[in-house]
Design an enzyme around this catalytic site. Structure first.
Site: not given
Length: 608
Positions: A232, A525
């Site tokens: 916490h 590409g």
């Protein structure tokens, strides 16, 4: 100036409900909700199973606790508010949903085992619900999980250790014991044994910021980290300046090892022994990347096995118990006693369909080394040696004066790039990142050097294009480098296939190889004509392959056309606006133009 936190949220007040709804939508067959409550139930409830498991706590620790509901783990998870214990009312409703009233109060009737992390609110609320359920005739037992090693035993003799991520192993092993048909008393005993042999420690690089907060929690700003904090965000052992993953791993392991384990049957402190089989959990506290976790896991495993000599047979690495967005990680070490080790580890390995659980890769305790650390041998490819350009080596190349023409063409192309470097750099400074000219220059000089040294296979087209690709690979880099390399390697393999098919290489095979190389570069590409890249010069040249003069003219026209393209669809130019791009050609396309023009002029208007 404070910065407002950013989270994927709607209304904070309804966030817990939305988390549960998201979980139910994601797992439509395994889970269900208890009407009127923030309780996640297994679907169906395992009525054939004598003992059912229940746990819960504040929300914000996901996948705890709803992610552990399923066959072989939890039957129910009770979700409280953000970092807040669930209500007694919801806990009791969950117990009633999964635990029938026992008529005889016999061990054969089974019951409900409640597993609770050691926080005061959870202990009180779950404890009250446990007692109320027992009063109704529902057999319940509660086991407290307290695995945090951050605070010395003397410093919290009344409250005990906090419950942190090690609880997940308790849930898993106790759930498997229940699925195996053990009684409530037996499952509770298993849970206690596991709890007593788990130690955990967390480290945070950045503190947790709760949903609804108006500013980021800056408690760990300034390069500080916190060692031993709770889930916490509670204070830990100490704060420190940033240290390496290796140092953090050492801190975690040493702290847990020195803390030791207290057997639940007595007060003896026990430590991990050499040769002992252990399991670890390297847990993401919310904001750590997988990249970081596996580096940390590496350092932890290597340090533990070197220092302690134990066998880490199970390594759980991932997100098990979080603290919202806390950038941190925790380590939990489970070291079962030798007498119960086989049974407990078998339960740990048992099947479960809990949504958040991932099956671990178990290392055999008999193994001297991890099979994964034995590299698979690289497939060796024999180096093709350059042979003197004797006539016997040219028998299959039916292109007159190939050696001489190839040398002339290569040298001319390299010289054109060297002389054109400044202009390529100028263009790329405007429409790219400014490195195109330098990149091309490195490639040209490397190829020229290899040509002068005689290390380019000019007597064989197959070898030549492979050697050119090697030269580019060793010198250029970048997108243009890999594209030229792709073209040349594809040309080499295309010519190899042509030679295999016909036994000889004609001039037409060079044209076909060029076309295949260009199309391969376009495919891999992703760029085509109109994308404002070197493909605007290469693809038109490929369309007229056969005449060097026509190819050079097509490449020039294509390269010049890029100056009038006001947008780019690929490459770094795609980030630029219309005003920047207009009237400046793509430097990659112009490099292709220079190369093909130089080759055409060097060779003459011959056919290739």
């Amino acid at each position: 100036m404070s910065v407002a936190p950013k989270k994927f949220l709607n209304e904070t007040s309804n966030a817990v409900n939305e988390v549960i709804e998201g979980l139910l939508l994601t797992y439509p067959n395994k889970l269900q909700r208890l009407a009127g409550h923030d309780v996640v139930l297994a679907n169906p409830i395992p009525n054939h199973q004598k003992v059912r498991l229940l746990t819960g706590g504040g929300s914000g620790h996901e996948p705890c606790f709803g992610g552990w509901v399923g066959k072989g783990m939890l039957t129910a998870a009770v979700c409280g508010g953000i970092f807040a214990s669930p209500s007694v009312k919801s806990i009791l409703a969950a117990i009633r949903a999964i635990t029938p009233v026992s008529d005889s109060n016999s061990a054969d009737d089974g019951g409900c085992l409640i597993l609770v992390l050691n926080y005061t609110g959870d202990r009180l609320n779950f404890g009250m619900a446990c007692e109320l359920a027992n009063a109704e005739g529902r057999r319940c037992k509660m086991v407290i999980v307290s695995d945090d090693c951050a605070i010395g035993r003397d410093g919290r003799r009344h409250t005990g250790a906090r419950g942190v991520a090690g609880c997940v192993l308790v849930l898993k092993i106790a759930g498997a014991a229940a699925a195996a048909g053990k009684s409530l008393e037996q499952v509770a005993e298993v849970a206690k044994r596991v709890t007593s042999r788990i130690g955990s420690l967390g480290v945070a690089l950045d503190a947790v910021t709760l949903p609804g907060a108006t500013k980021i929690n800056a408690r760990l700003d300034g390069g500080k980290i916190e060692i031993g904090l709770g889930v916490h965000g509670e204070a830990g052992i100490r704060q420190s300046t940033m240290i390496t993953a290796t140092e953090i791993a050492k801190e975690m392991v040493d702290t847990i090892y020195d803390f030791g384990y207290k057997d639940h049957n007595n007060d003896n402190i026990i430590r991990i022994q050499p040769g002992q089989n252990v399991a670890i959990v390297v847990n993401n506290l919310g904001g750590a990347s997988c990249f970081e976790l596996f580096i940390l896991a590496r350092d932890i495993i290597q340090y533990m096995e070197a220092k302690i000599g134990c066998n880490i047979t199970r390594s759980f690495v991932g997100t098990y118990m979080t603290s919202f967005n806390m950038h941190g990680a925790s380590l939990s070490i489970f070291s079962p006693d030798r007498g119960s080790s086989p049974e407990l580890l078998n339960f740990l390995d048992a099947e479960t369909d809990a949504p958040a659980w991932s099956k671990v890769d178990v290392l055999s305790s008999e193994a001297f080394t991890r099979p994964s650390l034995i590299p698979f041998p690289e497939v060796a490819v024999s180096e093709l040696k350059q042979s003197p350009p004797e006539e016997s080596n040219l028998d299959y190349v039916l292109i007159p004066n190939f050696c001489k023409l190839a040398s002339f063409a290569i040298n001319a192309a390299c010289q054109a790039i060297i002389e054109g470097e400044s202009k390529l750099t100028e263009w790329d400074t405007i429409v790219g990142d400014g490195d195109c000219g330098f990149t091309m220059l490195r490639g040209a000089k490397e190829i020229q050097k290899r040509l002068e040294q005689g290390s380019l296979g000019v007597s064989s087209p197959v070898q030549l294009f492979s050697d050119l690709a090697d030269a580019i690979s060793a010198s250029m880099g970048g997108t243009s480098g890999i594209l030229f390399e792709l073209i040349l390697r594809k040309m080499s393999s295309s010519l190899t296939n042509a030679k295999k098919a016909g036994g000889v290489i004609y001039a037409s095979a060079l044209s076909s190889a060029f076309v295949e190389g260009v199309h391969a570069a376009s495919f891999y590409g992703g760029a085509t004509v109109g994308c404002r890249t070197m493909m605007d010069a290469l693809l038109p040249a490929a369309d007229v392959a056969g005449s060097l003069k026509e190819m050079a003219l097509a490449a020039e026209k294509g390269a010049e056309s890029t100056a009038q393209m006001n947008h780019a669809l690929a490459g770094r130019s795609s980030y630029l606006n219309e005003e920047t791009l207009m009237n400046t050609p793509d430097p990659g396309a112009k490099a292709v133009d220079l190369i093909l023009k130089a080759v055409s002029e060097a060779v003459g208007n011959g056919l290739i």
